[in-house]
Motif scaffolding. Structure first.
Motif, PDB file in Angstrom:
ATOM      1  N   SER A  15       0.961  -1.251  -0.077  1.00  0.00           N
ATOM      2  CA  SER A  15       0.024   0.228   0.188  1.00  0.00           C
ATOM      3  C   SER A  15       0.875   1.406  -0.132  1.00  0.00           C
ATOM      4  CB  SER A  15      -0.853   0.014   1.165  1.00  0.00           C
ATOM      5  OG  SER A  15      -0.347   0.070   2.184  1.00  0.00           O
ATOM      6  N   GLN A  16       0.118   2.403  -0.362  1.00  0.00           N
ATOM      7  CA  GLN A  16       1.026   3.603  -0.416  1.00  0.00           C
ATOM      8  C   GLN A  16      -0.147   4.815  -0.551  1.00  0.00           C
ATOM      9  OE1 GLN A  16       4.342   3.197  -3.153  1.00  0.00           O
ATOM     10  NE2 GLN A  16       4.786   5.919  -3.077  1.00  0.00           N
ATOM     11  N   CYS A  17       0.475   5.938  -0.149  1.00  0.00           N
ATOM     12  CA  CYS A  17      -0.526   6.981  -0.287  1.00  0.00           C
ATOM     13  C   CYS A  17       0.507   8.045  -1.166  1.00  0.00           C
ATOM     14  CB  CYS A  17      -0.820   7.622   1.207  1.00  0.00           C
ATOM     15  SG  CYS A  17      -2.299   8.856   1.082  1.00  0.00           S
ATOM     16  N   THR A  61       0.881  11.444  -3.302  1.00  0.00           N
ATOM     17  CA  THR A  61       0.731  12.973  -3.494  1.00  0.00           C
ATOM     18  C   THR A  61       0.012  13.383  -4.917  1.00  0.00           C
ATOM     19  OG1 THR A  61       2.595  13.612  -1.873  1.00  0.00           O
ATOM     20  CG2 THR A  61       1.693  15.266  -3.273  1.00  0.00           C
ATOM     21  N   SER A  67      -4.818  16.078   0.532  1.00  0.00           N
ATOM     22  CA  SER A  67      -4.915  14.991   1.049  1.00  0.00           C
ATOM     23  C   SER A  67      -3.941  14.154   0.207  1.00  0.00           C
ATOM     24  CB  SER A  67      -5.895  14.130   1.569  1.00  0.00           C
ATOM     25  OG  SER A  67      -6.691  15.124   2.549  1.00  0.00           O
ATOM     26  N   CYS A  68      -3.284  13.211   0.460  1.00  0.00           N
ATOM     27  CA  CYS A  68      -2.666  12.219  -0.497  1.00  0.00           C
ATOM     28  C   CYS A  68      -3.822  11.137  -0.498  1.00  0.00           C
ATOM     29  CB  CYS A  68      -1.515  11.493   0.447  1.00  0.00           C
ATOM     30  SG  CYS A  68      -1.925  10.315   1.912  1.00  0.00           S
ATOM     31  N   TYR A  69      -3.304  10.432  -1.782  1.00  0.00           N
ATOM     32  CA  TYR A  69      -4.285   9.322  -2.507  1.00  0.00           C
ATOM     33  C   TYR A  69      -3.722   8.033  -2.063  1.00  0.00           C
ATOM     34  CZ  TYR A  69      -6.515   6.764  -6.213  1.00  0.00           C
ATOM     35  OH  TYR A  69      -7.415   5.793  -6.943  1.00  0.00           O
ATOM     36  N   PRO A  70      -4.505   7.366  -1.275  1.00  0.00           N
ATOM     37  CA  PRO A  70      -4.427   6.021  -0.671  1.00  0.00           C
ATOM     38  C   PRO A  70      -4.559   4.935  -1.611  1.00  0.00           C
ATOM     39  CG  PRO A  70      -6.288   6.587   0.424  1.00  0.00           C
ATOM     40  CD  PRO A  70      -6.031   7.727  -0.535  1.00  0.00           C
ATOM     41  N   VAL A  71      -3.537   4.099  -2.034  1.00  0.00           N
ATOM     42  CA  VAL A  71      -3.848   2.891  -2.686  1.00  0.00           C
ATOM     43  C   VAL A  71      -3.366   1.650  -2.298  1.00  0.00           C
ATOM     44  CG1 VAL A  71      -3.204   2.067  -5.421  1.00  0.00           C
ATOM     45  CG2 VAL A  71      -3.537   4.274  -4.799  1.00  0.00           C
ATOM     46  N   LYS A  72      -3.943   0.558  -2.224  1.00  0.00           N
ATOM     47  CA  LYS A  72      -3.435  -0.648  -1.830  1.00  0.00           C
ATOM     48  C   LYS A  72      -3.697  -1.860  -2.755  1.00  0.00           C
ATOM     49  CE  LYS A  72      -7.726  -2.294   0.691  1.00  0.00           C
ATOM     50  NZ  LYS A  72      -8.086  -2.723   1.711  1.00  0.00           N
ATOM     51  N   VAL A 105      -0.891  -0.689  -6.811  1.00  0.00           N
ATOM     52  CA  VAL A 105       0.273   0.352  -6.471  1.00  0.00           C
ATOM     53  C   VAL A 105       1.472   0.600  -7.437  1.00  0.00           C
ATOM     54  CG1 VAL A 105       1.916   0.754  -4.556  1.00  0.00           C
ATOM     55  CG2 VAL A 105      -0.172  -0.276  -3.913  1.00  0.00           C
ATOM     56  N   SER A 131      -6.465   8.357  -9.930  1.00  0.00           N
ATOM     57  CA  SER A 131      -7.274   7.023  -9.935  1.00  0.00           C
ATOM     58  C   SER A 131      -7.371   6.863 -11.463  1.00  0.00           C
ATOM     59  CB  SER A 131      -8.715   7.429  -9.305  1.00  0.00           C
ATOM     60  OG  SER A 131      -9.298   8.293 -10.052  1.00  0.00           O
TER      61      SER A 131
END
Length: 690
Positions: A410-412, A414, A423-428, A449, A512
């Protein structure tokens, strides 16, 4: 012209001679030439690539015939009842017009006609052809005025000098109305008797000739007794006119009306009447021609033959496959499928189908929206969009097929153009993957990711533009709300960028995009595969093989020019990366279950909540896209099963398990045992970052 002159003399004194002359001259100017050409709205036929009709398009159902194609009985019937002096008079029936004029001005009350067939031809041509879209003008064409009658008489006199009697008679019989949307004797013979004009017998001819006077009053379905009486009157007139023997007349009068069914039978006038596997294709072909410069009225009245590129075998096979996957009436689930043939000079569309059919009966699972060509999958095609990120990275030199990309669980991230409040964009990732992972393995197994990471390196403008270049030309003009951008300030959605901006602008700063969560066209995604399979050559998805006019002459159709949008080496290398999906990737299990073992390319996609799943790929010379998505008012998770359905199944559908199987099922049949066309080799230039 004696009758015309007398009619003018009998006009009310309040209508000055000069005014009357001006009215007639103004009305006649320009109409004579139109009448002489005898151009009438005709039926356009749409066919598949083999020439089999798939639809008829028309404004008026008319099947024009020549005088030689009309039976002697029909010609005798119409002349006997409408104008027995037709072959002896000029364009105007002088005796009849004088008799009618004297009678109508005598104050006796009833009105008499005096029109020759030539005059009736003029009147019907004006009403049914010249002024068919103008209710006010049609009313004037019917008005019981001296000016109107003189106009008809003058036009009829001109026609009498410029056209033969046979041409006038056939022109008249081709233009008159027979109730509803049936125009002309050719259409009437088919609709009422399932026959052709050359085979019309005495009683059939008499019935149709009798209807001309008043199609509604003498409608054999609504008023059979009146129609029978009128038919027999025509038969008696034929005896009087010595074109029918009295004994034959008695036999004809004793016969029943003989019309078919409970109403006249005519084909559908639009693509809505097409077969289940052809409706979306037909509608797309019509829109394509309109965008090429033809008007809808021109298409529906020109009598064209539009031969499409639709392959009937491929289309029906794919239709059967999607219906097996998702039944046509399955609540809330659509399965769309498009097939495009790649090529350096054109991308012909071979099939556009869905478990839904193109129609208006919702109870049968029909839809009047072209859910195959339009960006109707509002949930997106999921990870199939990773094709665009991979292509953009390879073109920019940021990655090659063997480049290893950071891929933590996972990673968030910018977002582009972020500030300190963003806010950062969270992805897993959905599962366990190697970290780092090669682009080659990433295309097969689809970690989120890694591709968002790659997207940040390439930049959103390059990724979005790559999607446009490879094929999403119309999709990216639609908003993220699934419609054309709303610009009307009265609409509150016009202030929301999700609805007022095209996707090409909306996604310039949204990571996205590579996860495919935006509205998309099934047809355009198939064309993305076609672009890669054509060595990077984009061409518009073309549904038209040829168009010929009513005379059989070719009609030029403007097509967008093909474009080399990425180097051939890049396209070939990307296809090598996509060639493992059905072998070791996300659709491999379904491929094995289907005994699939062909050299192909593929990329699956699944949205977060499984409201949509997709398979985009190709095999041999077929580029394909299969999408299964929620299409009802209450969308839910799509669940695998027999059949595929909506529900809350925990582990929802995936592109490999639900969207890919129709591909295997259909193309196992289509390909049979033919040798595979191999995937082109990779270009070493695109194996590593530069």
């Amino acid at each position: 012209m004696a009758g015309v002159l007398l009619a003018g003399l009998l006009a009310p004194a309040s209508l000055g001679a000069g005014a009357l002359s001006n009215q007639v001259s103004d009305a006649v100017q320009g109409i004579s030439a139109t009448l002489a050409t005898n151009e009438q709205p005709r039926v356009t036929t749409v066919t598949d690539s083999a020439g089999h009709p798939i639809a008829t398009l028309y404004d008026q159902f008319r099947l024009p015939v020549t005088i030689d194609q009309i039976s002697p009985a029909m010609k005798a019937a119409i002349v006997s009842i409408e104008d027995r002096r037709f072959y002896d008079e000029g364009g105007v029936d002088v005796k009849g017009m004088i008799r009618a004029a004297l009678h109508d001005t005598s104050g006796s009350g009833s009105q008499q006609g005096g029109s020759s067939i030539t005059q009736q031809y003029v009147k019907n041509y004006l009403i049914n052809v010249v002024d068919r879209d103008d209710k006010v003008a049609q009313a004037a064409d019917r008005a019981d005025t001296i000016a109107r009658k003189l106009r008809e008489a003058k036009l009829a006199a001109q026609l009498g000098q410029s056209m033969s009697k046979d041409d006038i008679l056939s022109g008249y019989l081709n233009v008159v109305e027979f109730t509803g949307n049936i125009y002309g004797i050719g259409a009437a013979a088919q609709a009422y008797f399932h026959t052709t004009t050359d085979k019309l017998n005495v009683q059939q001819s008499a019935l149709l000739a009798g209807m001309v006077n008043n199609p509604n009053t003498y409608n054999p379905y609504a008023h059979p007794e009146r129609a029978l009486q009128r038919r027999n009157t025509v038969i008696d007139a034929m005896v009087t006119n010595r074109t029918l023997d009295p004994k034959d007349a008695q036999i004809a009068k004793a016969s029943p009306l003989g019309v078919v069914g409970d109403s006249p039978e005519i084909p559908s006038s639009s693509c809505l009447g097409s077969a289940p596997d052809a409706g979306f294709f037909c509608q797309y072909a019509v829109i394509y021609l309109m965008e090429a410069g033809m008007s809808l009225d021109q298409i529906k009245t020109g009598g064209y033959t539009i031969r499409t590129t639709m392959d009937p075998g491929v289309s029906q096979t794919v239709k059967n496959a999607v219906d097996t996957n998702v039944p046509p009436t399955q609540d809330g689930v659509a399965n769309t499928f498009a097939v495009v043939r790649p090529g350096k000079t054109g991308h012909d569309v071979l099939a556009m189908v869905s478990n839904r059919s193109y129609g208006t009966d919702v109870s049968k699972g029909e839809t009047s929206t072209n859910i195959v060509s339009e960006p109707s999958n509002v949930f997106g095609s999921g990870s199939s969009y990773k094709i665009f990120t991979a292509a953009a990275a390879m073109q920019a030199g940021k990655a090659g097929l063997d480049t290893r990309i950071p891929n933590p669980g996972s990673q968030c991230f910018t977002p582009p153009n972020a500030n300190r409040y963003t806010s950062c964009y969270p992805v897993k990732n959905d599962g366990t993957y190697a970290d780092p992972i090669s682009l080659r393995d990433g295309l097969a197994t689809s970690p989120n990711v890694a591709f968002v990471n790659l997207e940040t390196q390439v930049g959103m403008p390059a990724v979005v533009d790559m999607a446009r270049r490879l094929g999403l030309r119309k999709t990216l003009t639609y908003s993220d709300g699934g419609r054309e951008p709303i610009t009307d300030p009265k609409n509150p959605l016009s202030k929301d960028e999700q609805y007022n901006e095209p996707q090409s602008k909306f996604f310039q700063d949204k990571l996205s995009f590579t996860l495919g969560d935006s509205p998309v066209s099934t047809l355009e995604m198939a064309n993305v595969s076609a672009t890669l399979m054509s060595g990077g050559m984009w061409c518009p998805p073309n549904p038209i093989a040829s168009v010929t006019d009513a005379a059989g002459k070719p009609v030029n159709v403007k097509h967008e020019a093909c474009e080399q949008v990425v180097p051939t080496g890049l396209a070939n290398t990307l296809m090598v990366g996509l060639s493992q999906d059905t072998k070791t990737g996300t659709s491999a299990q379904s491929a094995r279950a289907a005994n699939w073992n062909h050299a192909d390319i593929g990329k699956t996609g699944t949205t977060n909540e499984s409201e949509s799943v997709a398979f985009v790929g190709g095999v041999d010379d077929y580029a394909v896209s299969s999408m299964v998505f929620a299409d009802g008012p209450h969308p839910q998770e799509i669940c695998p099963g027999n059949p595929v359905h909506l529900g809350n199944c925990g582990n929802g559908a995936f592109g490999g398990t639900v969207a890919a199987p129709p591909f295997y099922r259909a193309f196992s049949q289509i390909l049979g045992s033919r040798p595979d066309i191999p995937i082109p080799p990779a270009d070493p230039t695109y194996l590593n970052a530069r």
